[in-house]
Design a protein around this motif. Sequence first.
Motif, PDB file in Angstrom:
ATOM      1  N   SER A 199      44.623  35.360  37.400  1.00  0.00           N
ATOM      2  CA  SER A 199      44.137  36.340  36.426  1.00  0.00           C
ATOM      3  C   SER A 199      42.671  36.682  36.672  1.00  0.00           C
ATOM      4  O   SER A 199      42.262  37.843  36.534  1.00  0.00           O
ATOM      5  CB  SER A 199      44.306  35.804  34.996  1.00  0.00           C
ATOM      6  OG  SER A 199      45.653  35.853  34.577  1.00  0.00           O
ATOM      7  N   TYR A 203      41.136  40.254  37.475  1.00  0.00           N
ATOM      8  CA  TYR A 203      40.038  40.762  36.643  1.00  0.00           C
ATOM      9  C   TYR A 203      39.003  41.462  37.531  1.00  0.00           C
ATOM     10  O   TYR A 203      38.576  42.592  37.245  1.00  0.00           O
ATOM     11  CB  TYR A 203      39.431  39.570  35.898  1.00  0.00           C
ATOM     12  CG  TYR A 203      38.211  39.826  35.045  1.00  0.00           C
ATOM     13  CD1 TYR A 203      38.130  40.917  34.181  1.00  0.00           C
ATOM     14  CD2 TYR A 203      37.139  38.931  35.076  1.00  0.00           C
ATOM     15  CE1 TYR A 203      37.005  41.116  33.375  1.00  0.00           C
ATOM     16  CE2 TYR A 203      36.025  39.113  34.276  1.00  0.00           C
ATOM     17  CZ  TYR A 203      35.960  40.205  33.432  1.00  0.00           C
ATOM     18  OH  TYR A 203      34.843  40.386  32.644  1.00  0.00           O
ATOM     19  N   LYS A 204      38.639  40.811  38.637  1.00  0.00           N
ATOM     20  CA  LYS A 204      37.674  41.419  39.559  1.00  0.00           C
ATOM     21  C   LYS A 204      38.310  42.577  40.328  1.00  0.00           C
ATOM     22  O   LYS A 204      37.667  43.610  40.557  1.00  0.00           O
ATOM     23  CB  LYS A 204      37.152  40.368  40.529  1.00  0.00           C
ATOM     24  CG  LYS A 204      36.056  40.900  41.444  1.00  0.00           C
ATOM     25  CD  LYS A 204      35.419  39.795  42.273  1.00  0.00           C
ATOM     26  CE  LYS A 204      34.263  40.333  43.104  1.00  0.00           C
ATOM     27  NZ  LYS A 204      33.589  39.254  43.868  1.00  0.00           N
ATOM     28  N   HIS A 207      38.275  45.700  38.398  1.00  0.00           N
ATOM     29  CA  HIS A 207      36.916  46.260  38.342  1.00  0.00           C
ATOM     30  C   HIS A 207      36.582  47.019  39.622  1.00  0.00           C
ATOM     31  O   HIS A 207      36.116  48.163  39.578  1.00  0.00           O
ATOM     32  CB  HIS A 207      35.915  45.125  38.129  1.00  0.00           C
ATOM     33  CG  HIS A 207      34.491  45.516  38.368  1.00  0.00           C
ATOM     34  ND1 HIS A 207      33.819  46.427  37.580  1.00  0.00           N
ATOM     35  CD2 HIS A 207      33.608  45.126  39.345  1.00  0.00           C
ATOM     36  CE1 HIS A 207      32.587  46.580  38.035  1.00  0.00           C
ATOM     37  NE2 HIS A 207      32.440  45.814  39.104  1.00  0.00           N
ATOM     38  N   PHE A 214      33.622  44.647  33.634  1.00  0.00           N
ATOM     39  CA  PHE A 214      33.640  43.349  34.315  1.00  0.00           C
ATOM     40  C   PHE A 214      32.310  42.642  34.101  1.00  0.00           C
ATOM     41  O   PHE A 214      31.249  43.268  34.121  1.00  0.00           O
ATOM     42  CB  PHE A 214      33.880  43.579  35.810  1.00  0.00           C
ATOM     43  CG  PHE A 214      33.830  42.344  36.664  1.00  0.00           C
ATOM     44  CD1 PHE A 214      34.897  41.468  36.701  1.00  0.00           C
ATOM     45  CD2 PHE A 214      32.713  42.066  37.458  1.00  0.00           C
ATOM     46  CE1 PHE A 214      34.874  40.336  37.520  1.00  0.00           C
ATOM     47  CE2 PHE A 214      32.670  40.944  38.267  1.00  0.00           C
ATOM     48  CZ  PHE A 214      33.758  40.082  38.298  1.00  0.00           C
ATOM     49  N   TYR A 219      33.293  35.732  34.878  1.00  0.00           N
ATOM     50  CA  TYR A 219      34.189  35.502  36.015  1.00  0.00           C
ATOM     51  C   TYR A 219      33.893  34.150  36.668  1.00  0.00           C
ATOM     52  O   TYR A 219      34.800  33.331  36.886  1.00  0.00           O
ATOM     53  CB  TYR A 219      33.989  36.655  37.001  1.00  0.00           C
ATOM     54  CG  TYR A 219      34.667  36.543  38.339  1.00  0.00           C
ATOM     55  CD1 TYR A 219      36.023  36.822  38.489  1.00  0.00           C
ATOM     56  CD2 TYR A 219      33.921  36.208  39.478  1.00  0.00           C
ATOM     57  CE1 TYR A 219      36.624  36.749  39.742  1.00  0.00           C
ATOM     58  CE2 TYR A 219      34.518  36.148  40.728  1.00  0.00           C
ATOM     59  CZ  TYR A 219      35.867  36.419  40.852  1.00  0.00           C
ATOM     60  OH  TYR A 219      36.461  36.357  42.098  1.00  0.00           O
ATOM     61  N   THR A 261      35.077  38.419  26.769  1.00  0.00           N
ATOM     62  CA  THR A 261      35.380  39.628  27.541  1.00  0.00           C
ATOM     63  C   THR A 261      35.779  40.779  26.635  1.00  0.00           C
ATOM     64  O   THR A 261      35.701  41.948  27.018  1.00  0.00           O
ATOM     65  CB  THR A 261      36.522  39.391  28.545  1.00  0.00           C
ATOM     66  OG1 THR A 261      37.707  39.039  27.842  1.00  0.00           O
ATOM     67  CG2 THR A 261      36.161  38.328  29.561  1.00  0.00           C
ATOM     68  N   ARG A 265      42.155  40.363  29.442  1.00  0.00           N
ATOM     69  CA  ARG A 265      42.135  40.439  30.896  1.00  0.00           C
ATOM     70  C   ARG A 265      42.318  39.079  31.582  1.00  0.00           C
ATOM     71  O   ARG A 265      43.003  38.963  32.596  1.00  0.00           O
ATOM     72  CB  ARG A 265      40.817  41.042  31.347  1.00  0.00           C
ATOM     73  CG  ARG A 265      40.942  42.415  31.947  1.00  0.00           C
ATOM     74  CD  ARG A 265      41.709  42.364  33.228  1.00  0.00           C
ATOM     75  NE  ARG A 265      42.200  43.681  33.604  1.00  0.00           N
ATOM     76  CZ  ARG A 265      43.232  43.866  34.402  1.00  0.00           C
ATOM     77  NH1 ARG A 265      43.911  42.848  34.852  1.00  0.00           N
ATOM     78  NH2 ARG A 265      43.620  45.061  34.734  1.00  0.00           N
ATOM     79  N   LEU A 266      41.702  38.041  31.047  1.00  0.00           N
ATOM     80  CA  LEU A 266      41.726  36.741  31.713  1.00  0.00           C
ATOM     81  C   LEU A 266      43.064  36.027  31.579  1.00  0.00           C
ATOM     82  O   LEU A 266      43.245  34.929  32.108  1.00  0.00           O
ATOM     83  CB  LEU A 266      40.616  35.830  31.159  1.00  0.00           C
ATOM     84  CG  LEU A 266      39.175  36.324  31.303  1.00  0.00           C
ATOM     85  CD1 LEU A 266      38.207  35.217  30.961  1.00  0.00           C
ATOM     86  CD2 LEU A 266      38.906  36.864  32.687  1.00  0.00           C
ATOM     87  N   GLY A 269      47.053  38.321  34.466  1.00  0.00           N
ATOM     88  CA  GLY A 269      47.069  38.608  35.891  1.00  0.00           C
ATOM     89  C   GLY A 269      48.489  38.676  36.430  1.00  0.00           C
ATOM     90  O   GLY A 269      49.476  38.629  35.686  1.00  0.00           O
ATOM     91  N   LYS A 420      48.663  45.733  32.164  1.00  0.00           N
ATOM     92  CA  LYS A 420      47.400  45.506  32.860  1.00  0.00           C
ATOM     93  C   LYS A 420      47.495  45.891  34.334  1.00  0.00           C
ATOM     94  O   LYS A 420      48.524  45.709  34.981  1.00  0.00           O
ATOM     95  CB  LYS A 420      46.983  44.039  32.737  1.00  0.00           C
ATOM     96  CG  LYS A 420      46.683  43.576  31.326  1.00  0.00           C
ATOM     97  CD  LYS A 420      45.505  44.311  30.710  1.00  0.00           C
ATOM     98  CE  LYS A 420      45.182  43.771  29.321  1.00  0.00           C
ATOM     99  NZ  LYS A 420      44.135  44.560  28.654  1.00  0.00           N
ATOM    100  N   THR A 422      46.863  45.210  37.989  1.00  0.00           N
ATOM    101  CA  THR A 422      46.677  44.068  38.880  1.00  0.00           C
ATOM    102  C   THR A 422      46.984  44.517  40.302  1.00  0.00           C
ATOM    103  O   THR A 422      47.499  45.619  40.526  1.00  0.00           O
ATOM    104  CB  THR A 422      47.623  42.913  38.502  1.00  0.00           C
ATOM    105  OG1 THR A 422      48.981  43.335  38.732  1.00  0.00           O
ATOM    106  CG2 THR A 422      47.463  42.501  37.036  1.00  0.00           C
TER     107      THR A 422
END
Length: 438
Positions: A199, A203-204, A207, A214, A219, A261, A265-266, A269, A420, A422
């Motif tokens: 995840s 997340y990165k 971004h 982000f 992170y 955040t 998001r975290l 993933g 989300k 990914t």
Amino acid sequence: MDITTLNTQNLSRYAGASFQCGCGVCHTVATQSVVFGPSPSLETFFAPLLPSLGVVTVISDAQIRDKTERAFEKRLSRAGYRVHTHTLETGSPASLETAAKVIVPEEAFLVAGAGGGTVADLTKYVAAAKKLPCALILTSPAALGSLTPSAMLHSDGGVEEIYKTPPFSGVFCDMDFLTDLPPALIPAAFGELAAKAVSLFDYKFAHLIAGERFCPHLYELGFAAIDETLARFRDRVLGEKEAAAILAESSLRFSALGQLTGNSRLFCGGEAQAAHALRLLFKHEQRPLKLRGETEFLLSRIVLEVYKNFLARPANFFVPPPSNARRAEKITEYLGVPEKTAIGKMRAIPSPEKLKLFSYRLNEYRDELYEAVCLNAVRLNRAWRVFKRLYPDDGFGLVNYIEPPDAALALALAPDLKEKFTLLSFMKDAGLLDEHIR
């Protein structure tokens, strides 16, 4: 408080704290009370949350009620509060149907949950629906959702939906209650946390490729929480109580990052996407399911391998994307999701222009992303060695749980069940996923 010191602070200092961050944002924890330790005062915890003689509805499952809830009732009653209890049936899922059965008296001032993830999600959702504050009495080491401002509940056909809610006003964890746990709960809690490495990668990725918000410090702190937990488990053999306390603390720290955040998001993933699809598949075929953390961890290693293979070489991004109609049909056919729900879950495939932009950015950042995937693969291989040894049979019972066809089907359908963005969903949108999961 400096955000870089977050993981070294006592958990009690998280409550209501603001963190100055190098990303330019002042991150704030909305939860006003966090209590964690051996034999803390439950009465003191509730004092700022409830007026004297106030009514609190306590939600828990039958197992927790038999173990600890009656003690909670007595202590709260002696402290001058009126307690109304709602005990969930054994095995009740975190679903809209379950939430609808929870009765909260009109005179209630607070909804409190006593339990783990299922109870936490139901408590936040019910409290939000009643426009009441809520609190959590944590009795499980699986605590990743404890501080997040959202609840994950099943809707039609078992499909998971994330509902935005206020976070808990307070979270209380007495380490003495983290005993006599179901045998799989320790490895499940460990696996759930370790799997968030995927995840964090996504997340990165979101971004860099799609321009989503982000914070590089959150992170890095997320990986630090995972790595610190892994180190503590590798250093020595742990007893159940110590292992549960470490996992509960680490999960609360990671959960706080999720609140900071400002979104989910975290926790969403590629590994969570794939685990959601696999749970629906097994449920539809009436096959036994393991706990969420076990499933997510096993799939996290598979997802990372797919990511690694994809990023290892340039790809042709002009493959026709999948048909929305066919995507919905497959979800209904293989996962048993009602057709109307399946259609409602369909994400809009990005326009050709946007896909070309994403493809350009992916090639720009390919080396950086590939390096991150390789580092995570090493991290999860270390975690895998610890994870297996948390079982009495050294993980032998996991060998045939997820067969290659099951994993391939779960990964193929996963992007159509979670909104989300990914790397997994990008591969699906670009028409490139199937060739990497055959």
